[in-house]
Write a protein that holds these residues in place. Structure first.
Motif, PDB file in Angstrom:
ATOM      1  N   ASN A 133      -8.404  12.522  10.106  1.00  0.00           N
ATOM      2  CA  ASN A 133      -9.468  11.905   9.156  1.00  0.00           C
ATOM      3  C   ASN A 133     -10.169  12.784   8.265  1.00  0.00           C
ATOM      4  O   ASN A 133     -11.256  12.957   8.202  1.00  0.00           O
ATOM      5  CB  ASN A 133     -10.281  11.173   9.962  1.00  0.00           C
ATOM      6  CG  ASN A 133     -11.090   9.950   9.152  1.00  0.00           C
ATOM      7  OD1 ASN A 133     -10.564   9.634   8.232  1.00  0.00           O
ATOM      8  ND2 ASN A 133     -12.304   9.423   9.759  1.00  0.00           N
ATOM      9  N   PRO A 134      -9.217  13.528   7.591  1.00  0.00           N
ATOM     10  CA  PRO A 134      -9.931  14.284   6.685  1.00  0.00           C
ATOM     11  C   PRO A 134     -10.755  14.055   5.447  1.00  0.00           C
ATOM     12  O   PRO A 134     -10.573  12.726   5.061  1.00  0.00           O
ATOM     13  CB  PRO A 134      -8.793  15.256   6.011  1.00  0.00           C
ATOM     14  CG  PRO A 134      -7.682  14.268   6.021  1.00  0.00           C
ATOM     15  CD  PRO A 134      -7.975  13.370   7.349  1.00  0.00           C
ATOM     16  N   TRP A 135     -11.494  14.771   5.195  1.00  0.00           N
ATOM     17  CA  TRP A 135     -12.268  14.258   3.815  1.00  0.00           C
ATOM     18  C   TRP A 135     -11.297  14.379   2.383  1.00  0.00           C
ATOM     19  O   TRP A 135     -10.471  15.361   2.620  1.00  0.00           O
ATOM     20  CB  TRP A 135     -13.580  15.126   3.158  1.00  0.00           C
ATOM     21  CG  TRP A 135     -14.766  15.115   4.477  1.00  0.00           C
ATOM     22  CD1 TRP A 135     -14.873  15.605   5.510  1.00  0.00           C
ATOM     23  CD2 TRP A 135     -15.783  13.983   4.175  1.00  0.00           C
ATOM     24  NE1 TRP A 135     -16.008  15.320   6.066  1.00  0.00           N
ATOM     25  CE2 TRP A 135     -16.747  14.265   5.361  1.00  0.00           C
ATOM     26  CE3 TRP A 135     -16.204  13.194   3.258  1.00  0.00           C
ATOM     27  CZ2 TRP A 135     -17.869  13.464   5.560  1.00  0.00           C
ATOM     28  CZ3 TRP A 135     -17.286  12.226   3.367  1.00  0.00           C
ATOM     29  CH2 TRP A 135     -17.923  12.436   4.636  1.00  0.00           C
ATOM     30  N   VAL A 136     -11.708  13.367   1.551  1.00  0.00           N
ATOM     31  CA  VAL A 136     -10.526  13.363   0.385  1.00  0.00           C
ATOM     32  C   VAL A 136     -11.360  13.078  -0.799  1.00  0.00           C
ATOM     33  O   VAL A 136     -12.304  12.836  -0.882  1.00  0.00           O
ATOM     34  CB  VAL A 136      -9.536  12.224   0.565  1.00  0.00           C
ATOM     35  CG1 VAL A 136      -8.391  12.360   1.733  1.00  0.00           C
ATOM     36  CG2 VAL A 136     -10.134  10.982   0.754  1.00  0.00           C
ATOM     37  N   TRP A 137     -10.714  13.816  -1.874  1.00  0.00           N
ATOM     38  CA  TRP A 137     -11.339  13.383  -3.301  1.00  0.00           C
ATOM     39  C   TRP A 137     -10.620  11.986  -3.320  1.00  0.00           C
ATOM     40  O   TRP A 137      -9.431  11.864  -3.583  1.00  0.00           O
ATOM     41  CB  TRP A 137     -10.805  14.302  -4.233  1.00  0.00           C
ATOM     42  CG  TRP A 137     -11.508  15.804  -4.141  1.00  0.00           C
ATOM     43  CD1 TRP A 137     -10.601  16.920  -3.533  1.00  0.00           C
ATOM     44  CD2 TRP A 137     -12.601  16.139  -4.118  1.00  0.00           C
ATOM     45  NE1 TRP A 137     -11.465  17.926  -3.666  1.00  0.00           N
ATOM     46  CE2 TRP A 137     -12.774  17.659  -3.844  1.00  0.00           C
ATOM     47  CE3 TRP A 137     -13.758  15.611  -4.763  1.00  0.00           C
ATOM     48  CZ2 TRP A 137     -13.885  18.364  -4.134  1.00  0.00           C
ATOM     49  CZ3 TRP A 137     -14.927  16.253  -4.657  1.00  0.00           C
ATOM     50  CH2 TRP A 137     -15.051  17.741  -4.449  1.00  0.00           C
ATOM     51  N   VAL A 138     -11.523  11.218  -4.038  1.00  0.00           N
ATOM     52  CA  VAL A 138     -10.950   9.972  -4.561  1.00  0.00           C
ATOM     53  C   VAL A 138     -11.029   9.833  -6.089  1.00  0.00           C
ATOM     54  O   VAL A 138     -12.247  10.097  -6.638  1.00  0.00           O
ATOM     55  CB  VAL A 138     -11.821   8.813  -3.844  1.00  0.00           C
ATOM     56  CG1 VAL A 138     -10.973   7.427  -4.431  1.00  0.00           C
ATOM     57  CG2 VAL A 138     -11.844   8.747  -2.514  1.00  0.00           C
ATOM     58  N   ILE A 139      -9.806   9.408  -6.804  1.00  0.00           N
ATOM     59  CA  ILE A 139      -9.909   9.932  -8.320  1.00  0.00           C
ATOM     60  C   ILE A 139      -9.183   8.481  -8.859  1.00  0.00           C
ATOM     61  O   ILE A 139      -8.255   8.133  -8.632  1.00  0.00           O
ATOM     62  CB  ILE A 139      -8.921  11.066  -8.650  1.00  0.00           C
ATOM     63  CG1 ILE A 139      -9.359  12.456  -7.901  1.00  0.00           C
ATOM     64  CG2 ILE A 139      -8.938  10.984 -10.168  1.00  0.00           C
ATOM     65  CD1 ILE A 139      -8.141  13.281  -8.170  1.00  0.00           C
ATOM     66  N   ASP A 140     -10.104   7.751  -9.396  1.00  0.00           N
ATOM     67  CA  ASP A 140      -9.927   6.623 -10.124  1.00  0.00           C
ATOM     68  C   ASP A 140      -9.359   6.988 -11.629  1.00  0.00           C
ATOM     69  O   ASP A 140     -10.218   7.755 -12.313  1.00  0.00           O
ATOM     70  CB  ASP A 140     -10.839   5.589 -10.272  1.00  0.00           C
ATOM     71  CG  ASP A 140     -11.359   5.012  -9.107  1.00  0.00           C
ATOM     72  OD1 ASP A 140     -10.675   4.035  -8.701  1.00  0.00           O
ATOM     73  OD2 ASP A 140     -12.226   5.629  -8.206  1.00  0.00           O
ATOM     74  N   PHE A 141      -8.598   6.427 -12.125  1.00  0.00           N
ATOM     75  CA  PHE A 141      -7.936   6.832 -13.417  1.00  0.00           C
ATOM     76  C   PHE A 141      -7.221   5.668 -14.010  1.00  0.00           C
ATOM     77  O   PHE A 141      -6.902   4.505 -13.596  1.00  0.00           O
ATOM     78  CB  PHE A 141      -6.866   8.029 -13.252  1.00  0.00           C
ATOM     79  CG  PHE A 141      -5.674   7.575 -12.420  1.00  0.00           C
ATOM     80  CD1 PHE A 141      -4.478   6.964 -12.756  1.00  0.00           C
ATOM     81  CD2 PHE A 141      -5.664   8.144 -11.170  1.00  0.00           C
ATOM     82  CE1 PHE A 141      -3.652   6.568 -12.154  1.00  0.00           C
ATOM     83  CE2 PHE A 141      -4.610   7.700 -10.062  1.00  0.00           C
ATOM     84  CZ  PHE A 141      -3.598   6.747 -10.801  1.00  0.00           C
ATOM     85  N   THR A 142      -7.135   6.056 -15.561  1.00  0.00           N
ATOM     86  CA  THR A 142      -6.347   5.123 -16.332  1.00  0.00           C
ATOM     87  C   THR A 142      -5.237   5.721 -16.955  1.00  0.00           C
ATOM     88  O   THR A 142      -5.493   6.970 -17.159  1.00  0.00           O
ATOM     89  CB  THR A 142      -7.154   4.404 -17.387  1.00  0.00           C
ATOM     90  OG1 THR A 142      -7.908   5.385 -18.298  1.00  0.00           O
ATOM     91  CG2 THR A 142      -8.377   3.502 -16.829  1.00  0.00           C
ATOM     92  N   ARG A 143      -4.225   4.980 -17.216  1.00  0.00           N
ATOM     93  CA  ARG A 143      -3.203   5.855 -17.837  1.00  0.00           C
ATOM     94  C   ARG A 143      -3.227   5.525 -19.242  1.00  0.00           C
ATOM     95  O   ARG A 143      -3.573   4.563 -20.134  1.00  0.00           O
ATOM     96  CB  ARG A 143      -1.636   5.082 -17.359  1.00  0.00           C
ATOM     97  CG  ARG A 143      -0.400   5.683 -17.977  1.00  0.00           C
ATOM     98  CD  ARG A 143       0.879   4.835 -17.443  1.00  0.00           C
ATOM     99  NE  ARG A 143       2.048   5.248 -18.407  1.00  0.00           N
ATOM    100  CZ  ARG A 143       3.177   4.721 -18.355  1.00  0.00           C
ATOM    101  NH1 ARG A 143       2.932   3.750 -17.641  1.00  0.00           N
ATOM    102  NH2 ARG A 143       4.166   5.268 -19.223  1.00  0.00           N
ATOM    103  N   ILE A 144      -3.043   6.849 -19.929  1.00  0.00           N
ATOM    104  CA  ILE A 144      -3.099   6.848 -21.445  1.00  0.00           C
ATOM    105  C   ILE A 144      -1.561   6.532 -22.150  1.00  0.00           C
ATOM    106  O   ILE A 144      -0.722   7.229 -21.695  1.00  0.00           O
ATOM    107  CB  ILE A 144      -3.630   8.416 -21.958  1.00  0.00           C
ATOM    108  CG1 ILE A 144      -5.010   8.625 -21.264  1.00  0.00           C
ATOM    109  CG2 ILE A 144      -3.500   8.408 -23.337  1.00  0.00           C
ATOM    110  CD1 ILE A 144      -5.293   9.924 -21.487  1.00  0.00           C
ATOM    111  N   ASP A 145      -1.546   5.468 -23.168  1.00  0.00           N
ATOM    112  CA  ASP A 145      -0.332   5.259 -23.686  1.00  0.00           C
ATOM    113  C   ASP A 145      -0.007   6.410 -24.664  1.00  0.00           C
ATOM    114  O   ASP A 145      -0.900   6.714 -25.129  1.00  0.00           O
ATOM    115  CB  ASP A 145      -0.467   3.664 -24.305  1.00  0.00           C
ATOM    116  CG  ASP A 145      -0.586   2.634 -23.250  1.00  0.00           C
ATOM    117  OD1 ASP A 145      -0.062   2.917 -22.191  1.00  0.00           O
ATOM    118  OD2 ASP A 145      -1.421   1.931 -23.833  1.00  0.00           O
ATOM    119  N   ALA A 146       1.131   6.629 -24.754  1.00  0.00           N
ATOM    120  CA  ALA A 146       1.605   7.687 -25.538  1.00  0.00           C
ATOM    121  C   ALA A 146       1.593   7.073 -27.030  1.00  0.00           C
ATOM    122  O   ALA A 146       1.585   5.771 -27.326  1.00  0.00           O
ATOM    123  CB  ALA A 146       3.242   7.870 -25.358  1.00  0.00           C
TER     124      ALA A 146
END
Length: 221
Positions: free
Chosen positions: A208-221
């Motif tokens: 049960n490690p600590w984790v970074w939680v990263i929310d993101f959006t994909r950037i359209d080319a």
């Protein structure tokens, strides 16, 4: 705004391209000490020996997010994946020899995540030349992500909604079988747990490690 690379497996790249994945979790290299372990009850201390932050203390989890090595909201991540290239057509060889820099472009690359995962790779015609994603240069990356939010949690605290944001859907969704390497229907969270253990080791979920939680959006080319 800063740019940083981030590595994704073939499965995860497919989830990104399909729009199923909008979140990722990465193990913190230095795990948080619990309250009181740094002789200051109520603070979260960072393991100084491992990450050289000179004993920086933070008063809450929201403050800790400012130390995320992947960046901050508004920063961008460029995805590294298994690839090969540049791939040059016979009629463009002379142009490539005159100006190879012009061909350093994703349009001239192939990506293993695009190969059918329903076909045994040993049966595919050409398996030569693939390079590990960790060695991908910036010019070959085809997927850019913008960080929307950073937070910290224990991996087992992942919610059902966040499991789906990680690219795992209902127990009948093909990505579940895809992540767990078999065909029996399983719950989305169980599929994620098995995929996590496959990637990080058999006991990586149980510790049960600590984790970074990263929310993101994909950037359209």
């Amino acid at each position: 705004m800063k740019e940083r690379p981030i590595l994704f497996s073939d499965q995860r790249v497919r989830a990104l391209l399909s729009g199923q994945q909008t979140q990722t979790r990465r193990i913190m290299k230095s795990q948080l000490m619990g309250p009181g372990q740094d002789n200051h009850e109520g603070c979260y201390g960072i393991d100084v020996i491992n990450n050289h932050l000179q004993g920086n203390r933070v008063m809450g989890m929201e403050n800790l997010s400012y130390h995320c090595p992947y960046g901050q909201p508004g920063d961008r991540l460029w995805v590294r994946e298994t690839w090969r290239g540049p791939i040059i057509d016979a009629n463009e060889v002379s142009d490539y020899e005159r100006s190879p820099t012009r061909f350093k472009n994703p349009r001239y690359c192939q990506y293993r995540a695009d190969t059918s995962h329903f076909v045994d790779r040993a049966d595919q015609e050409d398996q030569s030349g693939w390079q590990a994603g960790i060695h991908m240069p910036r010019w070959a990356s085809r997927i850019d992500l913008e960080i929307a939010r950073i937070r910290v949690e224990k991996i087992q605290d992942i919610s059902e909604d966040d499991v789906m944001a990680e690219g795992v859907q209902t127990d009948s969704h093909f990505l579940n079988n895809f992540f767990t390497m078999h065909n029996e229907p399983v719950s989305a969270k169980d599929a994620y747990r098995k995929q996590w253990a496959l990637q990080y080791g058999g006991t990586s979920w149980e510790v049960n490690p600590w984790v970074w939680v990263i929310d993101f959006t994909r950037i359209d080319a």
